[in-house]
Motif scaffolding. Structure first.
Motif, mmCIF file in Angstrom:
data_model
loop_
_atom_site.group_PDB
_atom_site.id
_atom_site.type_symbol
_atom_site.label_atom_id
_atom_site.label_comp_id
_atom_site.label_asym_id
_atom_site.label_seq_id
_atom_site.Cartn_x
_atom_site.Cartn_y
_atom_site.Cartn_z
ATOM 1 N N ASP A 17 0.657 -1.346 -0.367
ATOM 2 C CA ASP A 17 0.052 -0.151 -0.004
ATOM 3 C C ASP A 17 1.231 1.126 0.226
ATOM 4 O O ASP A 17 0.607 2.008 -0.476
ATOM 5 C CB ASP A 17 -1.235 -0.118 1.506
ATOM 6 N N SER A 21 1.323 3.941 -2.644
ATOM 7 C CA SER A 21 0.755 5.717 -2.423
ATOM 8 C C SER A 21 2.171 6.485 -3.055
ATOM 9 O O SER A 21 1.726 7.452 -4.019
ATOM 10 C CB SER A 21 1.011 6.068 -1.615
ATOM 11 N N ALA A 24 1.709 6.494 -6.634
ATOM 12 C CA ALA A 24 0.271 7.488 -7.365
ATOM 13 C C ALA A 24 1.376 8.589 -7.375
ATOM 14 O O ALA A 24 0.994 9.920 -7.950
ATOM 15 C CB ALA A 24 -0.640 7.185 -6.504
ATOM 16 N N ASP A 53 -5.595 -1.013 -7.520
ATOM 17 C CA ASP A 53 -5.387 0.642 -6.742
ATOM 18 C C ASP A 53 -4.423 1.447 -6.686
ATOM 19 O O ASP A 53 -4.710 2.558 -6.080
ATOM 20 C CB ASP A 53 -3.971 -1.166 -5.692
ATOM 21 N N LYS A 56 -6.920 4.667 -8.011
ATOM 22 C CA LYS A 56 -7.845 4.734 -7.258
ATOM 23 C C LYS A 56 -6.964 6.074 -6.111
ATOM 24 O O LYS A 56 -7.765 6.305 -5.798
ATOM 25 C CB LYS A 56 -7.932 3.981 -6.191
ATOM 26 N N LYS A 57 -5.483 6.158 -6.390
ATOM 27 C CA LYS A 57 -5.229 7.473 -6.022
ATOM 28 C C LYS A 57 -4.478 8.062 -6.202
ATOM 29 O O LYS A 57 -3.938 9.137 -6.209
ATOM 30 C CB LYS A 57 -3.477 6.062 -4.656
#
Ligand code: IMP
Ligand code: MG
Length: 183
Positions: A17, A21, A24, A53, A56-57
């Motif tokens: 995760d 992030s 992104a 994933d 979405k970020k």
């Protein structure tokens, strides 16, 4: 059930995760200009989880598209030649800034082939983003533009990555017990 085939977890859900992030943020920063027409190109099937994933970020506007290629014959060794199984079908390639989203770079054949393929089709720009990188296995000299985590030369599964189409649903990246693929 699937977890009993995993020798150990290499990258936890938390670490994945954090890495997604960070990637992104890097992509947001680089594609913030309004004249960009960013198209995230998911390479099926291994990149599905990462793509979902990552997108979405992101805060910048993006379109998504998919291609399916195969370079892995069977088992755990790369086959070399890249075959397109599902191509993109869009009339506006010359105005697209493609960012190829890949689960893992190994020999480098897939990303180097796809970059050349899209440029040859007239893309405005092509960059690459890979979650995992096994640099020790590189056969062609290729450096991805965005890179998540460098890993050792181990066969990994989970978070989209498979062995014989299994293990894609695991939420972490794990090292498969060798007895599974040596069977
Ligand atoms: P390359 O063309 O050799 O760079 O291979 C990239 C593709 O091989 C990836 O998109 C994966 O589908 C597959 N691959 C490479 N290493 C692994 C692994 O450790 N586990 C699962 N698939 C892998
Ligand atoms: Mg793949």
């Amino acid at each position: 059930m699937l977890r009993k085939d995993i020798e150990r977890i290499l990258i936890s859900e938390e670490e994945l995760d954090k890495t997604v992030s960070r990637l992104a943020e890097e992509i947001d920063r680089d594609y913030s200009s309004p004249d960009k027409n960013l198209v995230l190109l998911c390479i099926l099937k291994g990149s599905i989880t990462f793509m979902g994933d990552l997108m979405k970020k992101l805060h910048v506007p993006v379109e998504i598209d998919c291609m399916k290629v195969s370079s892995y014959g069977s088992g755990t060794k790369s086959g070399g030649a890249v075959k397109i199984i599902l191509d993109i079908d869009r009339p506006d390639i010359s105005s697209c800034d493609f960012l190829i989203i890949e689960d893992i770079i190994d020999s480098g054949n897939t990303l180097s082939y796809l970059t050349g393929y899209l440029m040859h089709k007239g893309a405005r720009s092509v960059r690459t983003c890979t979650l995992l990188d096994k640099p020790s296995r590189r056969v062609v000299d290729f450096t991805p533009d965005y890179r998540g985590i460098e890993i050792p030369d181990e066969f990994v599964v989970g978070y989209g990555l498979d062995y014989a189409e299994k293990y894609r649903t695991l939420p972490f990246v794990g090292i498969l017990k060798p007895e599974i693929y040596l069977k």
